[in-house]
Design a protein around this motif. Structure first.
Motif, PDB file in Angstrom:
ATOM      1  N   ALA A  24      25.843 101.100 -66.460  1.00 15.38           N
ATOM      2  CA  ALA A  24      26.426 102.315 -65.213  1.00 15.38           C
ATOM      3  C   ALA A  24      25.727 102.019 -64.089  1.00 15.38           C
ATOM      4  O   ALA A  24      26.523 102.965 -63.157  1.00 15.38           O
ATOM      5  CB  ALA A  24      25.827 103.584 -65.800  1.00 15.38           C
ATOM      6  N   LEU A  25      24.803 101.720 -64.425  1.00 15.90           N
ATOM      7  CA  LEU A  25      24.009 101.046 -62.248  1.00 15.90           C
ATOM      8  C   LEU A  25      24.801 100.775 -61.576  1.00 15.90           C
ATOM      9  O   LEU A  25      25.457 100.340 -60.702  1.00 15.90           O
ATOM     10  CB  LEU A  25      22.460 100.806 -63.275  1.00 15.90           C
ATOM     11  CG  LEU A  25      21.274 101.883 -63.522  1.00 15.90           C
ATOM     12  CD1 LEU A  25      19.987 101.036 -62.821  1.00 15.90           C
ATOM     13  CD2 LEU A  25      21.569 103.140 -61.937  1.00 15.90           C
ATOM     14  N   ASP A  26      25.400  99.673 -62.529  1.00 15.12           N
ATOM     15  CA  ASP A  26      26.159  98.832 -61.335  1.00 15.12           C
ATOM     16  C   ASP A  26      27.522  98.669 -61.306  1.00 15.12           C
ATOM     17  O   ASP A  26      28.521  97.815 -60.925  1.00 15.12           O
ATOM     18  CB  ASP A  26      25.619  96.841 -62.464  1.00 15.12           C
ATOM     19  CG  ASP A  26      25.317  96.411 -62.957  1.00 15.12           C
ATOM     20  OD1 ASP A  26      24.007  96.606 -61.471  1.00 15.12           O
ATOM     21  OD2 ASP A  26      25.145  95.777 -63.328  1.00 15.12           O
ATOM     22  N   GLN A  27      28.305  99.886 -61.289  1.00 19.11           N
ATOM     23  CA  GLN A  27      29.200 100.823 -61.497  1.00 19.11           C
ATOM     24  C   GLN A  27      29.628 101.013 -60.055  1.00 19.11           C
ATOM     25  O   GLN A  27      28.799 101.329 -59.734  1.00 19.11           O
ATOM     26  CB  GLN A  27      29.996 102.157 -62.328  1.00 19.11           C
ATOM     27  CG  GLN A  27      29.803 101.541 -63.874  1.00 19.11           C
ATOM     28  CD  GLN A  27      31.191 100.686 -64.361  1.00 19.11           C
ATOM     29  OE1 GLN A  27      31.651 100.284 -63.213  1.00 19.11           O
ATOM     30  NE2 GLN A  27      30.949  99.803 -64.377  1.00 19.11           N
ATOM     31  N   VAL A  28      30.497 100.200 -59.569  1.00 17.47           N
ATOM     32  CA  VAL A  28      30.591 100.762 -57.710  1.00 17.47           C
ATOM     33  C   VAL A  28      31.571 101.952 -57.526  1.00 17.47           C
ATOM     34  O   VAL A  28      32.886 101.952 -58.095  1.00 17.47           O
ATOM     35  CB  VAL A  28      31.689 100.088 -56.768  1.00 17.47           C
ATOM     36  CG1 VAL A  28      31.284  99.950 -55.439  1.00 17.47           C
ATOM     37  CG2 VAL A  28      30.040  98.589 -57.075  1.00 17.47           C
ATOM     38  N   PRO A  29      31.315 102.921 -57.355  1.00 16.57           N
ATOM     39  CA  PRO A  29      31.530 104.029 -56.614  1.00 16.57           C
ATOM     40  C   PRO A  29      33.082 103.788 -55.972  1.00 16.57           C
ATOM     41  O   PRO A  29      33.513 103.029 -55.178  1.00 16.57           O
ATOM     42  CB  PRO A  29      30.834 105.466 -56.004  1.00 16.57           C
ATOM     43  CG  PRO A  29      29.798 104.742 -55.586  1.00 16.57           C
ATOM     44  CD  PRO A  29      29.043 103.180 -56.195  1.00 16.57           C
ATOM     45  N   ALA A  30      34.111 104.775 -56.506  1.00 15.05           N
ATOM     46  CA  ALA A  30      35.679 104.612 -55.883  1.00 15.05           C
ATOM     47  C   ALA A  30      35.265 104.973 -54.626  1.00 15.05           C
ATOM     48  O   ALA A  30      34.393 105.963 -53.728  1.00 15.05           O
ATOM     49  CB  ALA A  30      36.624 105.290 -56.400  1.00 15.05           C
ATOM     50  N   GLY A  31      36.552 104.278 -54.013  1.00 13.35           N
ATOM     51  CA  GLY A  31      36.520 104.278 -52.467  1.00 13.35           C
ATOM     52  C   GLY A  31      35.263 103.276 -51.995  1.00 13.35           C
ATOM     53  O   GLY A  31      34.897 103.245 -50.391  1.00 13.35           O
ATOM     54  N   LEU A  32      34.224 103.062 -52.396  1.00 18.49           N
ATOM     55  CA  LEU A  32      33.222 102.243 -51.730  1.00 18.49           C
ATOM     56  C   LEU A  32      33.600 101.495 -51.237  1.00 18.49           C
ATOM     57  O   LEU A  32      32.964 100.449 -49.467  1.00 18.49           O
ATOM     58  CB  LEU A  32      31.728 102.443 -52.254  1.00 18.49           C
ATOM     59  CG  LEU A  32      30.932 101.933 -51.672  1.00 18.49           C
ATOM     60  CD1 LEU A  32      30.021 102.846 -50.369  1.00 18.49           C
ATOM     61  CD2 LEU A  32      29.518 101.336 -52.973  1.00 18.49           C
ATOM     62  N   ASP A  33      34.146 100.226 -51.544  1.00 17.97           N
ATOM     63  CA  ASP A  33      34.839  99.387 -51.118  1.00 17.97           C
ATOM     64  C   ASP A  33      35.451  99.284 -49.464  1.00 17.97           C
ATOM     65  O   ASP A  33      35.279  98.651 -48.939  1.00 17.97           O
ATOM     66  CB  ASP A  33      35.349  98.627 -52.479  1.00 17.97           C
ATOM     67  CG  ASP A  33      34.310  98.243 -53.028  1.00 17.97           C
ATOM     68  OD1 ASP A  33      33.418  97.503 -52.945  1.00 17.97           O
ATOM     69  OD2 ASP A  33      35.175  97.273 -53.905  1.00 17.97           O
ATOM     70  N   ALA A  34      36.173 100.414 -49.655  1.00 16.10           N
ATOM     71  CA  ALA A  34      37.069 100.442 -48.611  1.00 16.10           C
ATOM     72  C   ALA A  34      36.070 101.430 -48.050  1.00 16.10           C
ATOM     73  O   ALA A  34      36.558 100.533 -46.065  1.00 16.10           O
ATOM     74  CB  ALA A  34      38.177 101.595 -49.194  1.00 16.10           C
ATOM     75  N   ARG A  35      35.507 101.424 -48.107  1.00 16.79           N
ATOM     76  CA  ARG A  35      34.720 102.565 -47.023  1.00 16.79           C
ATOM     77  C   ARG A  35      33.725 101.341 -46.098  1.00 16.79           C
ATOM     78  O   ARG A  35      33.599 101.208 -44.775  1.00 16.79           O
ATOM     79  CB  ARG A  35      33.685 103.343 -47.298  1.00 16.79           C
ATOM     80  CG  ARG A  35      32.020 104.477 -46.334  1.00 16.79           C
ATOM     81  CD  ARG A  35      33.552 105.568 -46.107  1.00 16.79           C
ATOM     82  NE  ARG A  35      32.018 106.030 -45.088  1.00 16.79           N
ATOM     83  CZ  ARG A  35      31.552 106.109 -43.590  1.00 16.79           C
ATOM     84  NH1 ARG A  35      32.965 105.774 -42.715  1.00 16.79           N
ATOM     85  NH2 ARG A  35      30.625 106.449 -43.420  1.00 16.79           N
ATOM     86  N   ILE A  36      32.754 100.356 -46.940  1.00 13.73           N
ATOM     87  CA  ILE A  36      32.708  99.351 -46.196  1.00 13.73           C
ATOM     88  C   ILE A  36      33.617  98.754 -45.493  1.00 13.73           C
ATOM     89  O   ILE A  36      32.589  98.037 -44.315  1.00 13.73           O
ATOM     90  CB  ILE A  36      31.778  98.471 -47.429  1.00 13.73           C
ATOM     91  CG1 ILE A  36      30.239  99.590 -48.185  1.00 13.73           C
ATOM     92  CG2 ILE A  36      30.369  97.738 -47.194  1.00 13.73           C
ATOM     93  CD1 ILE A  36      29.332  99.265 -49.576  1.00 13.73           C
TER      94      ILE A  36
END
Length: 181
Positions: free
Chosen positions: A54-66
């Motif tokens: 669960a800790l390795d899940q990336v929140p939705a939209g974080l990739d795009a924001r970064i």
């Protein structure tokens, strides 16, 4: 008189006999067990594995924001690099000028433009720092030694953006030293 002296000793002896009798009752109290309760026992391996997953899940939209922040930082760095030659030319032309001369004023304006370009990256640095801080605050109770995918992504982007800012700061420091005072 001798009787009076022994009266104190008799009271002292009576008190000395009373103290152990009073303290004897202290050992009969029941105290809670020091054994671990069920909720204090370490989690089992499957639950721990699920928690790490669960800790390795990336929140939705974080990739795009970064990606957006990195792209903006690279564009700001290109704009800074594009403004740099004009600043260098103006500073070289003002090498022997006195403060207030036309050449000095032109160099000062060019330096101000370069500093304005640095400010664009500064805003992006603020955005990545805010994202970094929010992530840290949201996961503060967790084990800081357990890296999370989102934290690793944010930290990698943060280090890239801060490295661009540090390079621009070095250029600006050198340019400021060239301006006659």
């Amino acid at each position: 008189m001798p009787r009076h002296r022994f009266a104190h000793a008799a009271r002292f002896a009576a008190g000395a006999l009373l103290i152990p009798a009073l303290l004897g009752g202290c050992g009969t109290a029941s105290y809670p067990s020091l054994a671990r309760r069920a909720e204090e026992k370490p989690a089992t391996a499957p639950a721990a594995t699920a928690a790490v997953a669960a800790l390795d899940q990336v929140p939705a939209g974080l990739d795009a924001r970064i990606d957006s922040l990195l792209r903006a930082a690279r564009e700001a760095d290109k704009a800074f690099a594009a403004a740099r030659p004009a600043t260098e030319r103006a500073l070289n032309a003002a090498a022997n000028a006195t403060p207030g001369d036309e050449a000095w004023q032109q160099a000062n304006l060019a330096l101000s433009d370069l500093e304005r370009q640095r400010g664009v990256l500064g805003v992006i640095e603020g955005d990545i720092e805010e994202l970094y801080t929010q992530d840290r605050m949201a996961h503060a109770p967790e084990n800081p030694d357990t890296p999370r995918a989102a934290a690793r992504m944010i930290e990698a982007a943060r280090s890239q953006i801060l490295a661009l800012g540090a390079a621009q700061d070095r250029v600006l420091d050198a340019a400021r030293r060239k301006l006659p005072r």
